[in-house]
Scaffold this motif. Structure first.
Motif, PDB file in Angstrom:
ATOM      1  N   ILE A  36      51.274  32.931  30.720  1.00 41.00           N
ATOM      2  CA  ILE A  36      50.259  34.076  31.212  1.00 41.00           C
ATOM      3  C   ILE A  36      49.640  33.424  32.690  1.00 41.00           C
ATOM      4  O   ILE A  36      49.626  34.258  33.547  1.00 41.00           O
ATOM      5  CB  ILE A  36      49.330  34.202  30.338  1.00 41.00           C
ATOM      6  CG1 ILE A  36      49.726  34.946  29.019  1.00 41.00           C
ATOM      7  CG2 ILE A  36      48.016  34.914  30.822  1.00 41.00           C
ATOM      8  CD1 ILE A  36      48.733  35.190  27.869  1.00 41.00           C
ATOM      9  N   LEU A  37      49.205  32.044  32.688  1.00 43.64           N
ATOM     10  CA  LEU A  37      48.449  31.455  33.918  1.00 43.64           C
ATOM     11  C   LEU A  37      49.601  31.676  34.874  1.00 43.64           C
ATOM     12  O   LEU A  37      49.099  32.086  35.883  1.00 43.64           O
ATOM     13  CB  LEU A  37      48.204  30.043  33.451  1.00 43.64           C
ATOM     14  CG  LEU A  37      47.364  29.354  34.582  1.00 43.64           C
ATOM     15  CD1 LEU A  37      46.117  29.810  34.445  1.00 43.64           C
ATOM     16  CD2 LEU A  37      47.705  27.891  34.317  1.00 43.64           C
ATOM     17  N   ASN A  38      50.812  31.374  34.801  1.00 41.38           N
ATOM     18  CA  ASN A  38      51.548  31.294  35.917  1.00 41.38           C
ATOM     19  C   ASN A  38      52.035  32.648  36.446  1.00 41.38           C
ATOM     20  O   ASN A  38      52.375  32.747  37.485  1.00 41.38           O
ATOM     21  CB  ASN A  38      53.108  30.318  35.493  1.00 41.38           C
ATOM     22  CG  ASN A  38      52.768  28.886  35.204  1.00 41.38           C
ATOM     23  OD1 ASN A  38      51.691  28.371  35.648  1.00 41.38           O
ATOM     24  ND2 ASN A  38      53.422  28.337  34.319  1.00 41.38           N
ATOM     25  N   LYS A  39      52.344  33.674  35.229  1.00 43.61           N
ATOM     26  CA  LYS A  39      53.020  34.657  35.900  1.00 43.61           C
ATOM     27  C   LYS A  39      52.012  35.767  36.066  1.00 43.61           C
ATOM     28  O   LYS A  39      52.253  36.711  36.700  1.00 43.61           O
ATOM     29  CB  LYS A  39      53.711  35.254  34.823  1.00 43.61           C
ATOM     30  CG  LYS A  39      55.284  34.438  34.705  1.00 43.61           C
ATOM     31  CD  LYS A  39      56.266  34.940  33.555  1.00 43.61           C
ATOM     32  CE  LYS A  39      57.390  34.404  33.576  1.00 43.61           C
ATOM     33  NZ  LYS A  39      58.207  34.208  34.759  1.00 43.61           N
ATOM     34  N   ILE A  40      50.501  35.542  35.614  1.00 46.81           N
ATOM     35  CA  ILE A  40      49.582  36.817  35.870  1.00 46.81           C
ATOM     36  C   ILE A  40      48.498  36.084  36.364  1.00 46.81           C
ATOM     37  O   ILE A  40      48.079  36.498  37.702  1.00 46.81           O
ATOM     38  CB  ILE A  40      49.468  37.270  34.562  1.00 46.81           C
ATOM     39  CG1 ILE A  40      50.514  37.961  33.895  1.00 46.81           C
ATOM     40  CG2 ILE A  40      47.966  38.431  34.583  1.00 46.81           C
ATOM     41  CD1 ILE A  40      50.257  38.741  32.427  1.00 46.81           C
ATOM     42  N   ILE A  41      47.770  35.220  36.058  1.00 41.66           N
ATOM     43  CA  ILE A  41      46.575  34.692  36.378  1.00 41.66           C
ATOM     44  C   ILE A  41      46.511  34.347  37.989  1.00 41.66           C
ATOM     45  O   ILE A  41      45.730  34.530  38.783  1.00 41.66           O
ATOM     46  CB  ILE A  41      45.685  33.883  35.282  1.00 41.66           C
ATOM     47  CG1 ILE A  41      45.562  34.646  33.948  1.00 41.66           C
ATOM     48  CG2 ILE A  41      44.454  33.369  36.072  1.00 41.66           C
ATOM     49  CD1 ILE A  41      44.991  33.749  33.041  1.00 41.66           C
ATOM     50  N   ILE A  42      47.349  33.233  38.174  1.00 36.81           N
ATOM     51  CA  ILE A  42      47.370  32.584  39.335  1.00 36.81           C
ATOM     52  C   ILE A  42      47.890  33.365  40.383  1.00 36.81           C
ATOM     53  O   ILE A  42      47.312  33.800  41.417  1.00 36.81           O
ATOM     54  CB  ILE A  42      48.339  31.266  39.278  1.00 36.81           C
ATOM     55  CG1 ILE A  42      47.750  30.260  38.661  1.00 36.81           C
ATOM     56  CG2 ILE A  42      48.620  31.065  40.811  1.00 36.81           C
ATOM     57  CD1 ILE A  42      48.487  28.879  38.438  1.00 36.81           C
ATOM     58  N   PRO A  43      48.936  34.474  40.349  1.00 40.91           N
ATOM     59  CA  PRO A  43      49.377  35.331  41.372  1.00 40.91           C
ATOM     60  C   PRO A  43      48.290  36.316  41.656  1.00 40.91           C
ATOM     61  O   PRO A  43      47.872  36.793  42.554  1.00 40.91           O
ATOM     62  CB  PRO A  43      50.397  36.466  40.571  1.00 40.91           C
ATOM     63  CG  PRO A  43      51.193  35.398  39.502  1.00 40.91           C
ATOM     64  CD  PRO A  43      49.899  34.488  39.049  1.00 40.91           C
ATOM     65  N   LEU A  44      47.225  36.855  40.452  1.00 44.34           N
ATOM     66  CA  LEU A  44      46.134  37.673  41.104  1.00 44.34           C
ATOM     67  C   LEU A  44      45.219  36.951  41.603  1.00 44.34           C
ATOM     68  O   LEU A  44      44.754  37.538  42.808  1.00 44.34           O
ATOM     69  CB  LEU A  44      45.413  38.109  39.420  1.00 44.34           C
ATOM     70  CG  LEU A  44      46.304  39.115  38.577  1.00 44.34           C
ATOM     71  CD1 LEU A  44      45.821  39.278  37.318  1.00 44.34           C
ATOM     72  CD2 LEU A  44      45.999  40.496  39.264  1.00 44.34           C
ATOM     73  N   ILE A  45      44.737  35.705  41.440  1.00 47.03           N
ATOM     74  CA  ILE A  45      43.886  34.906  42.206  1.00 47.03           C
ATOM     75  C   ILE A  45      44.418  34.802  43.384  1.00 47.03           C
ATOM     76  O   ILE A  45      43.446  34.943  44.467  1.00 47.03           O
ATOM     77  CB  ILE A  45      43.504  33.630  41.491  1.00 47.03           C
ATOM     78  CG1 ILE A  45      42.902  34.068  40.211  1.00 47.03           C
ATOM     79  CG2 ILE A  45      42.489  33.037  42.312  1.00 47.03           C
ATOM     80  CD1 ILE A  45      42.529  32.739  39.359  1.00 47.03           C
ATOM     81  N   ASP A  46      45.635  34.410  43.554  1.00 45.95           N
ATOM     82  CA  ASP A  46      46.185  34.262  44.832  1.00 45.95           C
ATOM     83  C   ASP A  46      45.901  35.714  45.922  1.00 45.95           C
ATOM     84  O   ASP A  46      45.869  35.661  47.105  1.00 45.95           O
ATOM     85  CB  ASP A  46      47.613  34.152  44.910  1.00 45.95           C
ATOM     86  CG  ASP A  46      47.819  32.453  44.648  1.00 45.95           C
ATOM     87  OD1 ASP A  46      47.145  31.663  44.982  1.00 45.95           O
ATOM     88  OD2 ASP A  46      49.111  32.323  44.160  1.00 45.95           O
ATOM     89  N   GLN A  47      46.109  36.748  45.106  1.00 42.61           N
ATOM     90  CA  GLN A  47      45.949  38.163  45.852  1.00 42.61           C
ATOM     91  C   GLN A  47      44.626  38.143  46.349  1.00 42.61           C
ATOM     92  O   GLN A  47      44.267  38.752  47.474  1.00 42.61           O
ATOM     93  CB  GLN A  47      46.312  39.405  44.710  1.00 42.61           C
ATOM     94  CG  GLN A  47      47.720  39.601  44.881  1.00 42.61           C
ATOM     95  CD  GLN A  47      48.204  40.665  44.031  1.00 42.61           C
ATOM     96  OE1 GLN A  47      47.281  41.633  44.092  1.00 42.61           O
ATOM     97  NE2 GLN A  47      49.309  40.888  43.520  1.00 42.61           N
ATOM     98  N   HIS A  48      43.513  37.730  45.722  1.00 38.12           N
ATOM     99  CA  HIS A  48      42.166  38.000  45.943  1.00 38.12           C
ATOM    100  C   HIS A  48      41.649  37.042  46.892  1.00 38.12           C
ATOM    101  O   HIS A  48      40.764  37.283  47.553  1.00 38.12           O
ATOM    102  CB  HIS A  48      41.370  38.029  44.821  1.00 38.12           C
ATOM    103  CG  HIS A  48      39.928  38.479  44.750  1.00 38.12           C
ATOM    104  ND1 HIS A  48      39.576  39.747  45.078  1.00 38.12           N
ATOM    105  CD2 HIS A  48      38.654  37.937  44.498  1.00 38.12           C
ATOM    106  CE1 HIS A  48      38.380  39.864  45.169  1.00 38.12           C
ATOM    107  NE2 HIS A  48      37.780  38.772  44.895  1.00 38.12           N
ATOM    108  N   ASN A  49      42.171  36.064  47.025  1.00 44.05           N
ATOM    109  CA  ASN A  49      41.825  34.901  47.879  1.00 44.05           C
ATOM    110  C   ASN A  49      40.412  34.483  47.822  1.00 44.05           C
ATOM    111  O   ASN A  49      39.723  34.545  48.821  1.00 44.05           O
ATOM    112  CB  ASN A  49      42.575  35.292  49.270  1.00 44.05           C
ATOM    113  CG  ASN A  49      42.189  34.111  50.401  1.00 44.05           C
ATOM    114  OD1 ASN A  49      42.325  32.950  49.944  1.00 44.05           O
ATOM    115  ND2 ASN A  49      41.989  34.521  51.588  1.00 44.05           N
TER     116      ASN A  49
END
Length: 478
Positions: free
Chosen positions: A310-323
């Protein structure tokens, strides 16, 4: 350069343990273990007497609700809560250990709630000055005041100060100290000047914070004031444009989500158990508005491997988007194996690893780590200490030559160090990793109802337009 700030003291831990769901010992056990490892010595700043005013609470909560919470008549021992030994159950244990070891305590311990309150009154700001400021803010607060006088029982029901959120002894002091311990961290966090390359990153910690259920005018789920919302509001006022909030608690972070659900600047990500009848009953995939409002509802039995995916596929990509310029992490431990809820089977190692990956990955933004749920006090003291130790050993500027003297070994036979509350771990044979050792009577394996297909469903819901994130999940993974 990273600067470490923590709000922690014997005083704060005793105040935090006024909260009934802490079992009168959760925070004190954590603080004692932090002290046993000398971890506070590695922080740049240790805040020992946190405080916030009524005015601070009004920045989010309604005036009539704050009036009810902060009524001075509540800063006494309440009827039905008169047994001092319940709250002070650790006092005698501490005295016996200190006497037998000829030890002089570093910090003063309080043996009655009245003595705790007298100390609090002695250090807080000028009461007259606070009252005047509060009245000014209250008078301009935009809200509709009730024209109907309600009875005390009706007021308690209106603000949900019953059931899981009862009035308890010295509630106003608890709120001012516990909420203040989170809000004080903001004072050390600043936006870097334009064009400035020398960024001083702040990692701030309040393990007694993370009260994510409290709403604008209602207590919920052991949470009376929402220190997370108040902190984020302060950071926004200070000029931070993009903030990411990540919630690992077993329960949905509904109070924080509701406060910022219409904001384009605040990203809220909540990973939580979502099953029929489980509190608070919110946080389904249907409510998602990615990338800023995201729920990751899980079922019974969540384990480390699934969480990591979940961290790798959802949470980190989401935070990357928000910057984000700053991330706020609620590190609730009620999903740990051995917790009284017995719903998830996360390990201390697994949950800590995921939190640390966020701290390590987003190094160009500040980071605030707050506590949260967790109802096995002996497990929570281990988890909070291990998490703090990991932050310290990697980021402390107080460590010379990159070495730290205090180690928490991964060996299953590794023992908790001798300290004033060591005998409370006797049933675990004093072992630090008692709940993670296969074959140990504390080790449990739950059926994981979270499947690879369900994870793929979550990914499709959260990233509907990004095909590269919708690739199939490894069937052997979670």
């Amino acid at each position: 350069m990273t600067k470490l700030i923590i709000s922690a003291s014997v005083f704060q831990s005793q105040v935090a343990d006024l909260l009934p769901c802490n079992g009168y010992k959760k925070s004190q056990l954590t603080y004692a273990l932090l002290d046993a490892y000398n971890l506070l010595n590695y922080f740049d700043v240790v805040i020992k007497t946190p405080y916030c005013s009524k005015e601070d609470l009004l920045r989010f909560h309604s005036a009539t609700y704050v009036d009810q919470l902060m009524n001075d008549t509540l800063n006494v021992i309440q009827e039905g809560d008169k047994i001092e030994d319940d709250w002070n159950q650790l006092g005698e244990i501490s005295d016996q250990w200190n006497d037998s070891n000829d030890n002089i305590p570093k910090e003063r311990r309080f043996y009655s709630r009245e003595a705790l309150y007298e100390y609090f009154k002695a250090y807080k700001l000028n009461p007259k000055e606070i009252a005047n400021t509060y009245n000014n803010v209250r008078s301009i607060k935009r809200m509709k005041l009730d024209n109907v006088t309600l009875s005390n029982d009706e007021l308690l029901k209106k603000y949900n100060l019953t059931g899981d959120c009862p009035l308890f002894s010295y509630l106003p002091m608890y709120l001012q100290v516990n909420t203040g311990a989170t809000l004080v961290l903001e004072k050390y966090i600043n936006l870097p000047p334009p064009g400035e390359n020398d960024f001083e990153r702040i990692i701030g910690i309040n393990l007694d914070g993370g009260r994510h259920h409290a709403s604008k005018q209602s207590a919920r789920g052991f949470c009376y004031t929402n220190d997370i919302v108040l902190l984020i509001q302060r950071l926004r006022k200070k000029g931070f444009q993009r903030i990411s909030y990540i919630d690992f608690d077993l329960h949905h972070g509904d109070g924080v989500e509701n406060a910022f659900k219409y904001s384009n600047f605040i990203q809220t990500i909540s990973l939580h158990l979502y099953e029929a009848g489980f509190f608070p009953g919110t946080g389904s995939l249907k409510n998602n508005k990615p990338p800023n409002l995201v729920n990751i509802p899980m079922f019974h039995g969540l384990n480390d491997k699934y969480l990591q995916t979940i961290l790798n596929k959802i949470i980190i990509p989401l935070i990357d988007q928000h910057n984000p310029q700053i991330i706020v992490i609620q590190s609730g431990g009620d999903g740990l194996s051995g917790d009284k809820y017995d719903e998830w089977q996360l390990s201390i190692h697994g949950l800590t690893k995921c939190i640390m990956e966020l701290v390590d990955r987003f190094t160009t933004c500040h980071c605030i780590v707050l506590g949260g749920g967790g109802y096995n006090e002996l497990i929570m003291s281990r988890f909070n200490t291990y998490l703090t130790w990991n932050i310290v050993r990697k980021y402390s500027s107080q460590i010379q030559n990159g070495l730290i003297k205090e180690y928490i070994e991964d060996d299953f036979d590794y023992l908790i160090p001798d300290h004033e509350f060591i005998e409370l771990y006797a049933d675990d044979n004093y072992k630090y990793w008692s709940y993670e050792q296969p074959g140990n009577d504390k080790f449990k394996t739950l059926r994981n109802n979270n499947t690879p297909d369900y994870l793929e469903k979550c990914i499709r819901n959260i990233f509907p337009n990004e095909t590269h994130l919708k690739r199939s999940v490894n069937r052997s993974a979670p």
